[in-house]
Enzyme design. Structure first.
Site, PDB file in Angstrom:
ATOM      1  NE  ARG A  55      35.913  34.783  47.081  1.00 39.21           N
ATOM      2  CZ  ARG A  55      35.589  35.855  46.452  1.00 39.21           C
ATOM      3  NH1 ARG A  55      35.173  36.895  46.938  1.00 39.21           N
ATOM      4  NH2 ARG A  55      36.106  35.806  45.356  1.00 39.21           N
ATOM      5  CG  ASP A  61      25.549  41.141  47.472  1.00 33.69           C
ATOM      6  OD1 ASP A  61      26.506  41.719  48.112  1.00 33.69           O
ATOM      7  OD2 ASP A  61      25.800  40.723  46.104  1.00 33.69           O
ATOM      8  CB  CYS A 121      29.483  38.019  49.027  1.00 35.10           C
ATOM      9  SG  CYS A 121      28.807  39.481  48.313  1.00 35.10           S
ATOM     10  CD  GLN A 162      31.546  35.621  48.009  1.00 36.34           C
ATOM     11  OE1 GLN A 162      32.264  36.453  47.878  1.00 36.34           O
ATOM     12  NE2 GLN A 162      31.244  35.116  49.183  1.00 36.34           N
ATOM     13  NE  ARG A 181      35.417  41.284  41.197  1.00 35.47           N
ATOM     14  CZ  ARG A 181      34.965  41.398  42.360  1.00 35.47           C
ATOM     15  NH1 ARG A 181      35.099  42.574  43.117  1.00 35.47           N
ATOM     16  NH2 ARG A 181      35.012  40.629  43.190  1.00 35.47           N
ATOM     17  CG  HIS A 199      30.886  36.612  42.722  1.00 30.61           C
ATOM     18  ND1 HIS A 199      32.300  36.182  42.511  1.00 30.61           N
ATOM     19  CD2 HIS A 199      31.027  37.547  44.013  1.00 30.61           C
ATOM     20  CE1 HIS A 199      32.924  36.985  43.441  1.00 30.61           C
ATOM     21  NE2 HIS A 199      32.280  37.666  44.112  1.00 30.61           N
TER      22      HIS A 199
HETATM   23  N1   CP Z   1      32.860  39.303  47.734  1.00 26.59           N
HETATM   24  C1   CP Z   1      33.753  39.766  46.881  1.00 26.59           C
HETATM   25  O1   CP Z   1      33.941  39.540  45.938  1.00 26.59           O
HETATM   26  O2   CP Z   1      34.646  40.930  47.292  1.00 26.59           O
HETATM   27  P1   CP Z   1      35.613  42.006  46.391  1.00 26.59           P
HETATM   28  O3   CP Z   1      34.499  42.788  45.652  1.00 26.59           O
HETATM   29  O4   CP Z   1      36.165  42.790  47.576  1.00 26.59           O
HETATM   30  O5   CP Z   1      36.292  41.054  45.825  1.00 26.59           O
HETATM   31  N1  NVA Z   2      26.631  41.917  43.981  1.00 23.03           N
HETATM   32  C1  NVA Z   2      27.981  42.677  44.274  1.00 23.03           C
HETATM   33  C2  NVA Z   2      28.946  41.691  44.631  1.00 23.03           C
HETATM   34  C3  NVA Z   2      30.087  42.138  45.167  1.00 23.03           C
HETATM   35  C4  NVA Z   2      31.094  41.134  45.470  1.00 23.03           C
HETATM   36  C5  NVA Z   2      28.223  43.451  43.098  1.00 23.03           C
HETATM   37  O1  NVA Z   2      28.126  42.911  41.912  1.00 23.03           O
HETATM   38  O2  NVA Z   2      28.769  44.450  43.267  1.00 23.03           O
END
Ligand code: CP
Ligand code: NVA
Length: 320
Positions: A305, A238, A277, A150, A120, A147
């Site tokens: 997930r 989101d 998400c 997700q 990540r 992502h």
């Molecule tokens: N939806 C998602 O990716 O959640 P986190 O940021 O908690 O991993």
């Molecule tokens: N769009 C958000 C998703 C988090 C799971 C981010 O990138 O922070």
């Protein structure tokens, strides 16, 4: 090498999962089927108990986090345990990545020590560089661009709630971000249509819109929230401020008309469902009434997930 020309040895193909198209439609369909089967087979088992076949016994997943996470971290960890494997976490604060060790060297070292790597990161190019230099599968656990993990969970949630993907009308409200990009990619692959309602200047990257359209998906881009939600089977939003974008000013005011509230949900089909998400900012991108409503599937989506990660991992390991 004694005499003769050097013949390069081609590395066996490594299955990276940086975006949904790395797997493609057939593999993604197989993942959704496998996830449903494994989920059904476990029923009320303790969450740390391995599946009967423990297909990844002895395997280790290394997880690199340069941004916060709850769902991705826990679902990969518990998912690996359910597949019989284990995980370890490197965060930039306590690993040498935080002191400037290169992604390329990190990839080569981790490839000798773990069987797959999840990352990540704030920069999609880093995930690509990691994959380029790794000899084990690399999985995108969220970048600034996309992502995909997700969206496997989202597709699973839609399917298990009776929504056939081909021809489905999905409305996206709010910020045109990484999650929307992967949804657009999925739309092209599974032939559903996307109605995107964002304020001016906050739409998705045109390349993702073009990808979906070229694959035969209808993509509406509008600055009218009601038009976006009109007739939708699924309504998705989101956070208005993604991780790493906290410095963006004046965004919340622009986003306000795109809050998913009861009035907006009333524009969608009567049996429409709501996805997010998470983490959610209830009162911003979604009203409390919608978030807590019968139409909201957000906690099924979060649970999925785990089931999605397991099928992604099995595909990466060539077991799907
Ligand atoms: N939806 C998602 O990716 O959640 P986190 O940021 O908690 O991993
Ligand atoms: N769009 C958000 C998703 C988090 C799971 C981010 O990138 O922070």
């Amino acid at each position: 090498m004694a005499g003769g020309a050097h013949t390069p040895v081609l590395a066996p193909t490594v299955r990276h999962f940086l975006d949904l198209s790395d797997a493609g439609g057939d593999a993604l369909a197989a993942m959704l089927a496998d996830a449903q089967d494994r989920k059904a087979a476990r029923r009320a088992w303790p969450k740390g108990k391995a599946d009967a076949d423990a297909p990844l016994a002895g395997h280790v997943l290394g997880m690199i986090f340069e941004k916060n996470s709850t769902r991705t971290r826990v679902s990969f960890d518990v998912g690996m345990r359910q597949l019989g494997g284990t995980t370890l976490i490197l965060d930039s604060g306590t690993s040498q990545l935080g002191r400037g060790e290169s992604i390329a060297d990190t990839a080569r070292v981790l490839s000798r020590m773990v069987d797959a790597i999840m990352i990540r990161t704030d920069d999609h190019a880093k995930a690509e560089e990691l994959a380029h230099n790794a000899s084990v599968p690399v999985i995108n656990g969220l970048t600034d661009r996309s992502h995909p993990c997700q969206i496997v969970a989202d597709l699973l949630t839609m399917v298990e709630h009776g929504k056939a993907l081909p021809g489905l009308e999905l409305a996206w409200l709010g910020d045109g971000n990484n999650v929307l990009h992967s949804l657009l990619e999925a739309a092209g692959i599974f032939k559903f249509n996307v109605r995107v309602g964002t304020p001016q200047g906050y739409g998705p990257e045109p390349a993702f819109v073009a990808m979906a359209r070229e694959a035969g998906s209808r993509v509406l881009l509008t600055q009218d929230a009601h038009e976006a939600a009109s007739g939708a089977d699924i309504v998705v939003t989101d956070t208005w401020v993604s991780m790493g974008q906290e410095h963006v000013h004046n965004k919340l005011a622009a986003m306000a008309p795109f809050q998913v509230d009861a009035d907006l949900m009333a524009q969608a089909k009567p049996d429409a469902r709501f996805l997010h998400c998470l983490p959610a900012h209830v009162g911003d991108e979604v009203s409390e009434a919608v978030f807590e409503s019968e139409q909201s599937l957000v906690f099924d989506e979060a649970e999925n997930r785990i089931h999605a990660q397991k099928s992604i991992l099995l595909w990466c390991f060539g077991k799907l």
